[in-house]
Design a protein around this motif. Structure first.
Motif, PDB file in Angstrom:
ATOM      1  N   HIS A 142       0.836  -1.206   0.000  1.00 13.89           N
ATOM      2  CA  HIS A 142       0.000   0.000   0.000  1.00 13.89           C
ATOM      3  C   HIS A 142       0.871   1.257   0.000  1.00 13.89           C
ATOM      4  O   HIS A 142       0.635   2.189  -0.789  1.00 13.89           O
ATOM      5  N   LEU A 143       1.880   1.274   0.858  1.00 11.85           N
ATOM      6  CA  LEU A 143       2.762   2.436   0.934  1.00 11.85           C
ATOM      7  C   LEU A 143       3.599   2.585  -0.333  1.00 11.85           C
ATOM      8  O   LEU A 143       3.838   3.699  -0.812  1.00 11.85           O
ATOM      9  N   TYR A 144       4.054   1.453  -0.879  1.00 10.49           N
ATOM     10  CA  TYR A 144       4.847   1.509  -2.104  1.00 10.49           C
ATOM     11  C   TYR A 144       4.028   2.089  -3.248  1.00 10.49           C
ATOM     12  O   TYR A 144       4.535   2.842  -4.088  1.00 10.49           O
ATOM     13  N   LYS A 145       2.755   1.756  -3.274  1.00  8.19           N
ATOM     14  CA  LYS A 145       1.861   2.239  -4.328  1.00  8.19           C
ATOM     15  C   LYS A 145       1.522   3.721  -4.157  1.00  8.19           C
ATOM     16  O   LYS A 145       1.445   4.473  -5.140  1.00  8.19           O
ATOM     17  N   LYS A 146       1.360   4.168  -2.911  1.00  8.25           N
ATOM     18  CA  LYS A 146       0.806   5.500  -2.646  1.00  8.25           C
ATOM     19  C   LYS A 146       1.835   6.558  -2.269  1.00  8.25           C
ATOM     20  O   LYS A 146       1.599   7.744  -2.453  1.00  8.25           O
ATOM     21  N   GLU A 147       2.982   6.139  -1.700  1.00  7.00           N
ATOM     22  CA  GLU A 147       3.902   7.108  -1.094  1.00  7.00           C
ATOM     23  C   GLU A 147       5.281   7.078  -1.762  1.00  7.00           C
ATOM     24  O   GLU A 147       6.019   6.096  -1.642  1.00  7.00           O
ATOM     25  N   GLU A 148       5.631   8.154  -2.445  1.00  2.00           N
ATOM     26  CA  GLU A 148       6.951   8.227  -3.074  1.00  2.00           C
ATOM     27  C   GLU A 148       8.065   8.176  -2.031  1.00  2.00           C
ATOM     28  O   GLU A 148       9.118   7.570  -2.254  1.00  2.00           O
ATOM     29  N   GLU A 149       7.821   8.810  -0.880  1.00  2.00           N
ATOM     30  CA  GLU A 149       8.837   8.809   0.176  1.00  2.00           C
ATOM     31  C   GLU A 149       9.110   7.393   0.676  1.00  2.00           C
ATOM     32  O   GLU A 149      10.256   7.040   0.969  1.00  2.00           O
ATOM     33  N   PHE A 150       8.071   6.575   0.754  1.00  2.00           N
ATOM     34  CA  PHE A 150       8.296   5.195   1.177  1.00  2.00           C
ATOM     35  C   PHE A 150       9.067   4.419   0.115  1.00  2.00           C
ATOM     36  O   PHE A 150       9.913   3.574   0.440  1.00  2.00           O
ATOM     37  N   ARG A 151       8.784   4.692  -1.152  1.00  2.00           N
ATOM     38  CA  ARG A 151       9.526   4.009  -2.213  1.00  2.00           C
ATOM     39  C   ARG A 151      11.018   4.309  -2.095  1.00  2.00           C
ATOM     40  O   ARG A 151      11.867   3.435  -2.323  1.00  2.00           O
ATOM     41  N   LYS A 152      11.348   5.537  -1.717  1.00  2.00           N
ATOM     42  CA  LYS A 152      12.758   5.893  -1.504  1.00  2.00           C
ATOM     43  C   LYS A 152      13.315   5.152  -0.288  1.00  2.00           C
ATOM     44  O   LYS A 152      14.455   4.688  -0.301  1.00  2.00           O
ATOM     45  N   LEU A 153      12.497   5.068   0.758  1.00  2.00           N
ATOM     46  CA  LEU A 153      12.896   4.350   1.974  1.00  2.00           C
ATOM     47  C   LEU A 153      13.133   2.879   1.670  1.00  2.00           C
ATOM     48  O   LEU A 153      14.104   2.275   2.129  1.00  2.00           O
ATOM     49  N   PHE A 154      12.248   2.301   0.876  1.00  2.00           N
ATOM     50  CA  PHE A 154      12.361   0.901   0.466  1.00  2.00           C
ATOM     51  C   PHE A 154      13.665   0.674  -0.309  1.00  2.00           C
ATOM     52  O   PHE A 154      14.419  -0.259  -0.033  1.00  2.00           O
ATOM     53  N   ALA A 155      13.932   1.560  -1.261  1.00  2.00           N
ATOM     54  CA  ALA A 155      15.112   1.416  -2.115  1.00  2.00           C
ATOM     55  C   ALA A 155      16.419   1.609  -1.354  1.00  2.00           C
ATOM     56  O   ALA A 155      17.470   1.110  -1.774  1.00  2.00           O
ATOM     57  N   SER A 156      16.371   2.329  -0.241  1.00  2.00           N
ATOM     58  CA  SER A 156      17.596   2.586   0.539  1.00  2.00           C
ATOM     59  C   SER A 156      17.810   1.559   1.655  1.00  2.00           C
ATOM     60  O   SER A 156      18.765   1.669   2.412  1.00  2.00           O
ATOM     61  N   SER A 157      16.934   0.562   1.745  1.00  2.00           N
ATOM     62  CA  SER A 157      17.073  -0.454   2.797  1.00  2.00           C
ATOM     63  C   SER A 157      18.231  -1.404   2.482  1.00  2.00           C
ATOM     64  O   SER A 157      18.800  -1.364   1.383  1.00  2.00           O
ATOM     65  N   LYS A 158      18.551  -2.263   3.440  1.00  2.00           N
ATOM     66  CA  LYS A 158      19.634  -3.235   3.259  1.00  2.00           C
ATOM     67  C   LYS A 158      19.126  -4.588   2.778  1.00  2.00           C
ATOM     68  O   LYS A 158      19.778  -5.606   2.953  1.00  2.00           O
ATOM     69  N   GLY A 159      17.957  -4.584   2.155  1.00  2.00           N
ATOM     70  CA  GLY A 159      17.436  -5.822   1.612  1.00  2.00           C
ATOM     71  C   GLY A 159      16.699  -6.651   2.650  1.00  2.00           C
ATOM     72  O   GLY A 159      16.265  -6.129   3.687  1.00  2.00           O
ATOM     73  N   PHE A 160      16.592  -7.957   2.387  1.00  2.00           N
ATOM     74  CA  PHE A 160      15.737  -8.825   3.187  1.00  2.00           C
ATOM     75  C   PHE A 160      16.375 -10.199   3.351  1.00  2.00           C
ATOM     76  O   PHE A 160      17.247 -10.593   2.579  1.00  2.00           O
ATOM     77  N   CYS A 161      15.903 -10.911   4.358  1.00  2.00           N
ATOM     78  CA  CYS A 161      16.302 -12.310   4.479  1.00  2.00           C
ATOM     79  C   CYS A 161      15.649 -13.086   3.334  1.00  2.00           C
ATOM     80  O   CYS A 161      14.716 -12.608   2.687  1.00  2.00           O
ATOM     81  N   MET A 167       8.535 -14.008   0.172  1.00  2.00           N
ATOM     82  CA  MET A 167       7.154 -13.626   0.466  1.00  2.00           C
ATOM     83  C   MET A 167       6.759 -12.368  -0.300  1.00  2.00           C
ATOM     84  O   MET A 167       5.660 -12.286  -0.869  1.00  2.00           O
ATOM     85  N   LEU A 168       7.640 -11.378  -0.317  1.00  2.00           N
ATOM     86  CA  LEU A 168       7.355 -10.138  -1.048  1.00  2.00           C
ATOM     87  C   LEU A 168       7.266 -10.404  -2.547  1.00  2.00           C
ATOM     88  O   LEU A 168       6.386  -9.867  -3.230  1.00  2.00           O
ATOM     89  N   TYR A 169       8.157 -11.238  -3.055  1.00  2.00           N
ATOM     90  CA  TYR A 169       8.171 -11.567  -4.478  1.00  2.00           C
ATOM     91  C   TYR A 169       6.869 -12.253  -4.876  1.00  2.00           C
ATOM     92  O   TYR A 169       6.282 -11.959  -5.923  1.00  2.00           O
ATOM     93  N   GLU A 170       6.397 -13.165  -4.030  1.00  2.00           N
ATOM     94  CA  GLU A 170       5.182 -13.918  -4.329  1.00  2.00           C
ATOM     95  C   GLU A 170       3.928 -13.050  -4.254  1.00  2.00           C
ATOM     96  O   GLU A 170       3.001 -13.196  -5.059  1.00  2.00           O
ATOM     97  N   MET A 171       3.904 -12.131  -3.285  1.00  2.00           N
ATOM     98  CA  MET A 171       2.717 -11.297  -3.088  1.00  2.00           C
ATOM     99  C   MET A 171       2.611 -10.143  -4.084  1.00  2.00           C
ATOM    100  O   MET A 171       1.511  -9.641  -4.334  1.00  2.00           O
ATOM    101  N   ALA A 172       3.730  -9.715  -4.636  1.00  2.00           N
ATOM    102  CA  ALA A 172       3.761  -8.504  -5.462  1.00  2.00           C
ATOM    103  C   ALA A 172       2.736  -8.509  -6.599  1.00  2.00           C
ATOM    104  O   ALA A 172       2.017  -7.511  -6.786  1.00  2.00           O
ATOM    105  N   PRO A 173       2.616  -9.588  -7.389  1.00  2.00           N
ATOM    106  CA  PRO A 173       1.652  -9.554  -8.501  1.00  2.00           C
ATOM    107  C   PRO A 173       0.199  -9.442  -8.044  1.00  2.00           C
ATOM    108  O   PRO A 173      -0.659  -9.023  -8.820  1.00  2.00           O
ATOM    109  N   GLU A 174      -0.088  -9.822  -6.794  1.00  2.00           N
ATOM    110  CA  GLU A 174      -1.449  -9.694  -6.271  1.00  2.00           C
ATOM    111  C   GLU A 174      -1.756  -8.267  -5.836  1.00  2.00           C
ATOM    112  O   GLU A 174      -2.925  -7.863  -5.803  1.00  2.00           O
ATOM    113  N   ARG A 175      -0.715  -7.497  -5.491  1.00  2.00           N
ATOM    114  CA  ARG A 175      -0.916  -6.172  -4.897  1.00  2.00           C
ATOM    115  C   ARG A 175      -0.560  -5.018  -5.815  1.00  2.00           C
ATOM    116  O   ARG A 175      -1.007  -3.896  -5.598  1.00  2.00           O
ATOM    117  N   LEU A 176       0.272  -5.289  -6.821  1.00  2.00           N
ATOM    118  CA  LEU A 176       0.719  -4.223  -7.723  1.00  2.00           C
ATOM    119  C   LEU A 176       0.504  -4.657  -9.165  1.00  2.00           C
ATOM    120  O   LEU A 176       0.326  -5.844  -9.448  1.00  2.00           O
TER     121      LEU A 176
END
Length: 236
Positions: A142-161, A167-176
């Motif tokens: 929801h935040l990735y879709k609606k908030e540019e600032e969150f997209r920047k926050l997401f892109a600057s993270s250190k990734g994921f386990c 889980m994010l990869y699998e859910m993405a086509p359902e949400r975006l």
């Protein structure tokens, strides 16, 4: 970025200097669920105790509850849980044992094995965590879709386990959809691999430092490489 109550934990996790924001969210939910389980206002209420009596606890959360200070509370919870499953097993034992068919070599107790198998898989703490955690996954999209600032926050993270990346990869086509989906998957893949390789390289240098040839070399970013590796690989 205007924050709402349900977005605050997600934004806070992505602002942390951590190897997986989703692990951070999960561990906070886990601690809350453990504390809730051993809260007198939880285990002294019969309706709430019935929930834990029915499903019990997984090995991980049983061990964590055992490390908490309320020994009497845990004893009360386990006493009524044992009452519950002993009664159920006594009833299942009265059912006839199914004979093995021509195609099945082993026999199994009618309902008993299935009940024990389900009991082994269920956990009061896990169930309490999972629904809220899934809601927070939805909040990320929801935040990735609606908030540019969150997209920047997401892109600057250190990734994921690995687990949460999947889980994010699998859910993405359902949400975006469309270009936003392509952008998300591209960033997600890049974040995962670049940061997994970064930690792998830190771990490699950590190993090299035990070689006498490198003992006088600086540690660089490798001193905490092992616990960060366990987060990346196992979500610990």
């Amino acid at each position: 970025m205007k924050e709402k109550l349900y977005t605050i934990p997600v934004n806070d996790a992505f602002r942390e200097d951590c190897e997986c924001p989703l692990c951070s969210i999960y561990h906070k939910l886990e601690q809350d669920a453990l504390e809730y389980t051993l809260r007198p206002s939880t285990y002294m209420v019969s309706e709430r105790r019935e929930e834990s009596d029915k499903v019990g606890f997984c090995k991980r959360h049983a061990a964590m509850l055992n490390e908490m200070p309320d020994r009497l509370g845990l004893a009360l919870i386990y006493k009524t849980h044992m009452d519950s499953f002993i009664k159920e097993i006594e009833q299942k034992q009265k059912e006839p044992v199914k004979q093995a068919s021509f195609f099945k070599k082993k026999t199994e107790a009618s309902g008993l094995a299935a009940y024990i198998g389900q009991l082994e898989k269920s956990c009061f703490v896990c169930e309490k965590i999972e629904k809220t955690f899934h809601d927070y996954l939805g909040t990320i999209f929801h935040l990735y879709k609606k908030e540019e600032e969150f997209r920047k926050l997401f892109a600057s993270s250190k990734g994921f386990c690995t687990k949460h990346y999947g889980m994010l990869y699998e859910m993405a086509p359902e949400r975006l959809g469309g270009a936003l989906l392509d952008s998300f998957i591209s960033e997600l893949n890049q974040l995962y691999l670049e940061n997994m390789k970064r930690v792998r390289d830190d771990l490699s240098w950590f190993v090299d430092k035990f070689d006498y040839r490198f003992k006088d070399e600086p540690w660089k970013n490798s001193k905490d490489a092992l616990p960060r590796t366990l987060t990346k690989v196992n979500g610990l």
